[in-house]
Design an enzyme around this catalytic site. Structure first.
Site, PDB file in Angstrom:
ATOM      1  N   ARG A 107       0.839  -1.211   0.000  1.00 28.22           N
ATOM      2  CA  ARG A 107       0.000   0.000   0.000  1.00 28.22           C
ATOM      3  C   ARG A 107       0.867   1.251   0.000  1.00 28.22           C
ATOM      4  O   ARG A 107       0.572   2.228  -0.695  1.00 28.22           O
ATOM      5  CB  ARG A 107      -0.961  -0.032   1.201  1.00 28.22           C
ATOM      6  N   TRP A 179      14.420   8.714   5.422  1.00 29.53           N
ATOM      7  CA  TRP A 179      13.244   7.839   5.522  1.00 29.53           C
ATOM      8  C   TRP A 179      12.350   7.971   4.300  1.00 29.53           C
ATOM      9  O   TRP A 179      11.148   8.189   4.443  1.00 29.53           O
ATOM     10  CB  TRP A 179      12.412   8.165   6.784  1.00 29.53           C
ATOM     11  N   CYS A 255      -0.276  17.232  -0.569  1.00 32.42           N
ATOM     12  CA  CYS A 255      -0.006  15.847  -1.005  1.00 32.42           C
ATOM     13  C   CYS A 255      -0.253  14.899   0.163  1.00 32.42           C
ATOM     14  O   CYS A 255      -0.843  13.816   0.002  1.00 32.42           O
ATOM     15  CB  CYS A 255       1.438  15.693  -1.473  1.00 32.42           C
ATOM     16  N   GLU A 380       3.673  10.088   7.664  1.00 35.40           N
ATOM     17  CA  GLU A 380       2.521  10.929   7.258  1.00 35.40           C
ATOM     18  C   GLU A 380       1.942  11.676   8.454  1.00 35.40           C
ATOM     19  O   GLU A 380       0.736  11.887   8.552  1.00 35.40           O
ATOM     20  CB  GLU A 380       1.416  10.071   6.622  1.00 35.40           C
TER      21      GLU A 380
HETATM   22  P1  TGC Z   1       0.551  25.441   9.004  1.00 34.65           P
HETATM   23  O1  TGC Z   1       0.673  26.872   9.377  1.00 34.65           O
HETATM   24  O2  TGC Z   1      -0.479  24.607   9.681  1.00 34.65           O
HETATM   25  O3  TGC Z   1       0.249  25.345   7.424  1.00 34.65           O
HETATM   26  C1  TGC Z   1       1.074  25.948   6.452  1.00 34.65           C
HETATM   27  C2  TGC Z   1       0.242  26.066   5.187  1.00 34.65           C
HETATM   28  O4  TGC Z   1      -0.178  24.760   4.754  1.00 34.65           O
HETATM   29  C3  TGC Z   1      -1.625  24.658   4.784  1.00 34.65           C
HETATM   30  N1  TGC Z   1      -1.933  23.328   5.332  1.00 34.65           N
HETATM   31  C4  TGC Z   1      -2.365  22.313   4.598  1.00 34.65           C
HETATM   32  N2  TGC Z   1      -2.706  22.242   3.310  1.00 34.65           N
HETATM   33  C5  TGC Z   1      -3.120  21.046   2.857  1.00 34.65           C
HETATM   34  N3  TGC Z   1      -3.199  19.938   3.618  1.00 34.65           N
HETATM   35  C6  TGC Z   1      -2.845  19.980   4.924  1.00 34.65           C
HETATM   36  N4  TGC Z   1      -2.885  18.879   5.666  1.00 34.65           N
HETATM   37  C7  TGC Z   1      -2.425  21.200   5.466  1.00 34.65           C
HETATM   38  N5  TGC Z   1      -2.029  21.594   6.691  1.00 34.65           N
HETATM   39  C8  TGC Z   1      -1.730  22.883   6.589  1.00 34.65           C
HETATM   40  C9  TGC Z   1      -2.085  25.783   5.689  1.00 34.65           C
HETATM   41  O5  TGC Z   1      -3.379  26.189   5.360  1.00 34.65           O
HETATM   42  C10 TGC Z   1      -1.053  26.847   5.388  1.00 34.65           C
HETATM   43  O6  TGC Z   1      -1.377  27.415   4.121  1.00 34.65           O
HETATM   44  P2  TGC Z   1      -1.097  28.988   3.829  1.00 34.65           P
HETATM   45  O7  TGC Z   1      -1.694  29.202   2.479  1.00 34.65           O
HETATM   46  O8  TGC Z   1      -1.774  29.728   4.935  1.00 34.65           O
HETATM   47  O9  TGC Z   1       0.388  29.142   3.856  1.00 34.65           O
HETATM   48  O10 TGC Z   1       1.975  24.766   9.142  1.00 34.65           O
HETATM   49  P3  TGC Z   1       2.784  24.378  10.426  1.00 34.65           P
HETATM   50  O11 TGC Z   1       4.211  24.693  10.157  1.00 34.65           O
HETATM   51  O12 TGC Z   1       2.120  24.956  11.660  1.00 34.65           O
HETATM   52  O13 TGC Z   1       2.710  22.785  10.458  1.00 34.65           O
HETATM   53  C11 TGC Z   1       1.622  22.123  10.796  1.00 34.65           C
HETATM   54  C12 TGC Z   1       1.908  20.596  10.919  1.00 34.65           C
HETATM   55  C13 TGC Z   1       2.719  20.289  12.157  1.00 34.65           C
HETATM   56  C14 TGC Z   1       0.534  19.976  11.048  1.00 34.65           C
HETATM   57  C15 TGC Z   1       2.656  20.076   9.660  1.00 34.65           C
HETATM   58  O14 TGC Z   1       3.948  20.556   9.625  1.00 34.65           O
HETATM   59  C16 TGC Z   1       2.668  18.580   9.595  1.00 34.65           C
HETATM   60  O15 TGC Z   1       1.720  17.972   9.103  1.00 34.65           O
HETATM   61  N6  TGC Z   1       3.776  17.905  10.059  1.00 34.65           N
HETATM   62  C17 TGC Z   1       3.941  16.473   9.871  1.00 34.65           C
HETATM   63  C18 TGC Z   1       4.845  16.236   8.688  1.00 34.65           C
HETATM   64  C19 TGC Z   1       4.523  14.955   7.966  1.00 34.65           C
HETATM   65  O16 TGC Z   1       3.436  14.437   8.027  1.00 34.65           O
HETATM   66  N7  TGC Z   1       5.471  14.465   7.193  1.00 34.65           N
HETATM   67  C20 TGC Z   1       5.236  13.318   6.364  1.00 34.65           C
HETATM   68  C21 TGC Z   1       6.348  13.117   5.375  1.00 34.65           C
HETATM   69  S1  TGC Z   1       5.904  12.134   3.976  1.00 34.65           S
HETATM   70  C22 TGC Z   1       5.685  10.591   4.569  1.00 34.65           C
HETATM   71  O17 TGC Z   1       5.722  10.319   5.722  1.00 34.65           O
HETATM   72  C23 TGC Z   1       5.415   9.571   3.552  1.00 34.65           C
HETATM   73  S2  TGC Z   1       5.256   7.967   4.119  1.00 34.65           S
HETATM   74  C24 TGC Z   1       4.547   7.334   2.743  1.00 34.65           C
HETATM   75  C25 TGC Z   1       4.325   5.902   2.693  1.00 34.65           C
HETATM   76  O18 TGC Z   1       5.300   5.125   2.639  1.00 34.65           O
HETATM   77  O19 TGC Z   1       3.123   5.516   2.621  1.00 34.65           O
HETATM   78  P1  FAD Z   2      10.413  13.688  14.905  1.00 37.54           P
HETATM   79  O1  FAD Z   2       9.741  14.742  14.131  1.00 37.54           O
HETATM   80  O2  FAD Z   2      11.801  13.916  15.364  1.00 37.54           O
HETATM   81  O3  FAD Z   2       9.500  13.307  16.165  1.00 37.54           O
HETATM   82  C1  FAD Z   2      10.011  12.572  17.280  1.00 37.54           C
HETATM   83  C2  FAD Z   2       8.910  12.455  18.341  1.00 37.54           C
HETATM   84  O4  FAD Z   2       8.572  13.764  18.795  1.00 37.54           O
HETATM   85  C3  FAD Z   2       7.606  11.840  17.831  1.00 37.54           C
HETATM   86  O5  FAD Z   2       7.068  11.013  18.822  1.00 37.54           O
HETATM   87  C4  FAD Z   2       6.704  13.047  17.611  1.00 37.54           C
HETATM   88  O6  FAD Z   2       5.325  12.736  17.725  1.00 37.54           O
HETATM   89  C5  FAD Z   2       7.154  13.932  18.762  1.00 37.54           C
HETATM   90  N1  FAD Z   2       6.866  15.351  18.532  1.00 37.54           N
HETATM   91  C6  FAD Z   2       7.192  16.102  17.460  1.00 37.54           C
HETATM   92  N2  FAD Z   2       6.771  17.365  17.639  1.00 37.54           N
HETATM   93  C7  FAD Z   2       6.158  17.414  18.838  1.00 37.54           C
HETATM   94  C8  FAD Z   2       5.501  18.436  19.582  1.00 37.54           C
HETATM   95  N3  FAD Z   2       5.402  19.692  19.125  1.00 37.54           N
HETATM   96  N4  FAD Z   2       5.004  18.117  20.786  1.00 37.54           N
HETATM   97  C9  FAD Z   2       5.096  16.877  21.284  1.00 37.54           C
HETATM   98  N5  FAD Z   2       5.704  15.855  20.626  1.00 37.54           N
HETATM   99  C10 FAD Z   2       6.218  16.139  19.422  1.00 37.54           C
HETATM  100  N6  FAD Z   2       9.074  10.986   4.846  1.00 37.54           N
HETATM  101  C11 FAD Z   2       9.049  11.507   3.580  1.00 37.54           C
HETATM  102  O7  FAD Z   2       9.235  12.699   3.387  1.00 37.54           O
HETATM  103  N7  FAD Z   2       8.833  10.690   2.510  1.00 37.54           N
HETATM  104  C12 FAD Z   2       8.639   9.359   2.632  1.00 37.54           C
HETATM  105  O8  FAD Z   2       8.427   8.669   1.626  1.00 37.54           O
HETATM  106  C13 FAD Z   2       8.669   8.789   3.938  1.00 37.54           C
HETATM  107  N8  FAD Z   2       8.544   7.431   4.101  1.00 37.54           N
HETATM  108  C14 FAD Z   2       8.735   6.892   5.348  1.00 37.54           C
HETATM  109  C15 FAD Z   2       8.791   5.505   5.490  1.00 37.54           C
HETATM  110  C16 FAD Z   2       9.033   4.949   6.739  1.00 37.54           C
HETATM  111  C17 FAD Z   2       9.137   3.465   6.885  1.00 37.54           C
HETATM  112  C18 FAD Z   2       9.167   5.783   7.882  1.00 37.54           C
HETATM  113  C19 FAD Z   2       9.417   5.202   9.238  1.00 37.54           C
HETATM  114  C20 FAD Z   2       9.119   7.141   7.746  1.00 37.54           C
HETATM  115  C21 FAD Z   2       8.919   7.722   6.478  1.00 37.54           C
HETATM  116  N9  FAD Z   2       8.945   9.110   6.289  1.00 37.54           N
HETATM  117  C22 FAD Z   2       8.895   9.654   5.031  1.00 37.54           C
HETATM  118  C23 FAD Z   2       9.263   9.974   7.419  1.00 37.54           C
HETATM  119  C24 FAD Z   2       8.110  10.231   8.371  1.00 37.54           C
HETATM  120  O9  FAD Z   2       7.164  11.076   7.807  1.00 37.54           O
HETATM  121  C25 FAD Z   2       8.691  10.809   9.657  1.00 37.54           C
HETATM  122  O10 FAD Z   2       9.379   9.756  10.317  1.00 37.54           O
HETATM  123  C26 FAD Z   2       7.649  11.414  10.560  1.00 37.54           C
HETATM  124  O11 FAD Z   2       7.042  12.539   9.963  1.00 37.54           O
HETATM  125  C27 FAD Z   2       8.238  11.839  11.918  1.00 37.54           C
HETATM  126  O12 FAD Z   2       9.410  12.562  11.758  1.00 37.54           O
HETATM  127  P2  FAD Z   2      10.738  12.119  12.556  1.00 37.54           P
HETATM  128  O13 FAD Z   2      10.955  10.679  12.309  1.00 37.54           O
HETATM  129  O14 FAD Z   2      11.839  13.026  12.162  1.00 37.54           O
HETATM  130  O15 FAD Z   2      10.363  12.311  14.071  1.00 37.54           O
END
Ligand code: TGC
Ligand code: FAD
Length: 400
Positions: A107, A179, A255, A380
């Site tokens: 997935r 990652w 995204c 995510e």
């Molecule tokens: P914030 O001020 O909330 O937002 C900045 C701008 O972005 C807009 N926005 C969104 N737009 C679309 N979808 C969302 N979910 C959105 N959330 C926010 C927002 O409206 C704003 O737009 P604008 O026009 O005003 O500039 O930003 P923040 O810096 O306070 O961050 C919020 C937070 C913590 C929720 C965000 O940074 C976050 O989601 N952090 C987690 C990062 C994350 O999920 N990383 C994932 C990496 S990719 C991955 O893990 C792939 S795994 C894939 C797989 O193998 O299946």
């Molecule tokens: P950190 O951000 O360092 O977080 C560490 C801990 O701190 C967590 O428990 C978190 O919940 C906690 N934390 C963070 N902020 C706060 C807060 N303000 N208050 C309290 N607690 C907090 N990323 C991509 O971009 N592309 C990919 O394709 C992708 N694939 C992945 C595949 C795998 C198998 C894995 C494991 C990860 C992947 N990721 C990818 C990365 C993934 O999105 C990150 O691991 C995730 O977003 C968390 O970031 P980090 O690992 O740096 O943890």
């Protein structure tokens, strides 16, 4: 001494219910969506389940499944045109559900290709970029990866260090991503980098000078998936490789909204696989003279699994309907991603325990799903990030 068990269980319902879909969510789907579900289910039963345990043990992504995944229309399935299937949001949901019933790694492959790579090219790319990349990606001839997370902390992507600077008509990119799913098998990377104008998306083709991808070894989770680290050392890309349609963090976060939606459905499949195996196992495992399934404690646990799966299904169904109507918000997705990942991980852990010692054997599915779900609840957006997103929605205060 315990009395002997009745030979057959007593059926209480006049109408037999599907134990994995008690509220008939499938019945709420359209005929086309049910056909998609059936064809993906067949693919998972015939092609994924027979090999996945070995892939997991060998830490190997089954590349040879890519052409079939593509021919089923599962890559970029929601995109209209560009050789994509143009399916509904609910169809994408059940695709994820069936694939993750097989394994989260399969997935993940489809989520990354579809929601994290093809979606931004479709939503924010130029017509030339769409023509160049999307049809090949739909056919599985070109694999994508999505570079957002960095080694110093993925939860706060606004603070990214990877940066791109203009140099004449080109851009020069420096930094690292960590990652990254599909990292070492990708032919193109959707790389997000800070610029003087804000965060922008760059399409970086494999083989571009200074761009390197290395596999992350020794994972205990998502072992049937490729995860890499990416390095950008003065990588020069032309302006035509920049996604013109978005500037700022909302680009990558949009995204993530698409991919997280799919994950809410996907994890239901992993939980269903665990419950299905537990219904089977507990009805044949005889302890104290009766099947485990005839004990109150086990029934409570099975009933609780069923309750949690059902509520997750109804949440994803409503989320899909909101998405189709254009009413789905990031907070809706955060709540469902949090709830459904927690549900699936708890079920997998509980199922592992109900198997006793056999629960640590790869012969049974729960431990593999459990280990995978430790990643799914983290990537995510971690559970905490989604909880804080809901907290911010409710209170208006950001506690990040
Ligand atoms: P914030 O001020 O909330 O937002 C900045 C701008 O972005 C807009 N926005 C969104 N737009 C679309 N979808 C969302 N979910 C959105 N959330 C926010 C927002 O409206 C704003 O737009 P604008 O026009 O005003 O500039 O930003 P923040 O810096 O306070 O961050 C919020 C937070 C913590 C929720 C965000 O940074 C976050 O989601 N952090 C987690 C990062 C994350 O999920 N990383 C994932 C990496 S990719 C991955 O893990 C792939 S795994 C894939 C797989 O193998 O299946
Ligand atoms: P950190 O951000 O360092 O977080 C560490 C801990 O701190 C967590 O428990 C978190 O919940 C906690 N934390 C963070 N902020 C706060 C807060 N303000 N208050 C309290 N607690 C907090 N990323 C991509 O971009 N592309 C990919 O394709 C992708 N694939 C992945 C595949 C795998 C198998 C894995 C494991 C990860 C992947 N990721 C990818 C990365 C993934 O999105 C990150 O691991 C995730 O977003 C968390 O970031 P980090 O690992 O740096 O943890």
């Amino acid at each position: 001494m315990a009395t002997a068990a009745p030979a057959t269980p007593i059926k209480n319902s006049k109408q037999a219910l599907n134990p994995l879909d008690l509220f008939d969510v499938r019945g709420m789907l359209g005929e086309d969506e049910r056909m998609v579900q059936d064809s993906v289910a067949r693919f998972v039963d015939d092609r994924v389940l027979p090999i996945i345990q070995e892939c997991f043990e060998q830490h190997r992504f089954p590349h040879d499944l890519i052409p079939e995944i593509a021919s089923l229309g599962l890559l970029g399935s929601s995109i209209k045109g560009y050789d994509c299937a143009g399916l509904s949001s609910l169809a994408y949901g059940v695709i994820c559900q069936e694939l993750e019933r097989g394994d989260s790694g399969i997935r993940s492959f489809v989520s990354v290709q579809s929601s994290l790579c093809m979606y931004p090219i479709y939503a924010f790319g130029s017509e030339e970029q769409k023509q160049k990349y999307l049809p090949r990606m739909a056919r599985g001839e070109l694999i994508g990866c999505f570079g957002l997370t960095e080694p110093h902390g993925g939860s706060d992507p606004a603070n990214m260090k990877t940066h791109a600077k203009r140099q004449g008509k080109d851009w020069v990119i420096n930094g690292a991503k960590m990652w990254i799913t599909n990292g070492t098998i990708a032919g193109v990377c959707v790389c997000w980098a800070a610029t003087d104008e804000g965060i922008r998306g760059f399409l970086i083709d494999k083989g571009t000078k200074g761009f390197d991808a290395r596999e992350i070894e020794n994972k205990f989770s998502l072992r049937a998936s490729v995860t890499g680290a990416l390095f950008f050392d003065n990588v020069v890309v032309p302006e035509e490789n920049v996604l013109p349609g978005v500037v700022g963090l909302k680009g990558p976060l949009s995204c993530l909204t698409q991919a997280r939606y799919g994950i809410t459905w996907g994890v239901i499949g992993a939980a269903q696989a665990c419950l299905a195996q537990m219904l089977d196992y507990t009805s044949t495992r005889i302890l104290f003279g009766k099947p485990l399934a005839q004990t109150q404690a086990i029934q409570l646990r099975l009933a609780d699994m069923s309750r949690r799966i059902t509520t997750a299904q109804l949440l994803s169904l409503q989320l899909g309907q909101l998405k189709e109507q254009g009413r789905m918000t990031p907070s809706h997705v955060s709540l469902a991603k949090w709830n459904n990942c927690r549900m699936a991980l708890d079920i997998a852990r509980d199922a592992r325990d109900m198997l006793g010692g056999a629960g640590i054997s790869a012969e049974y599915v729960p431990v593999r799903h459990m280990l995978n779900l430790e990643s799914v609840i983290t990537y995510e957006g971690t559970e905490t990030i989604h909880q804080l997103t809901i907290g911010r929605e409710l209170t208006g205060f950001s506690a990040f």
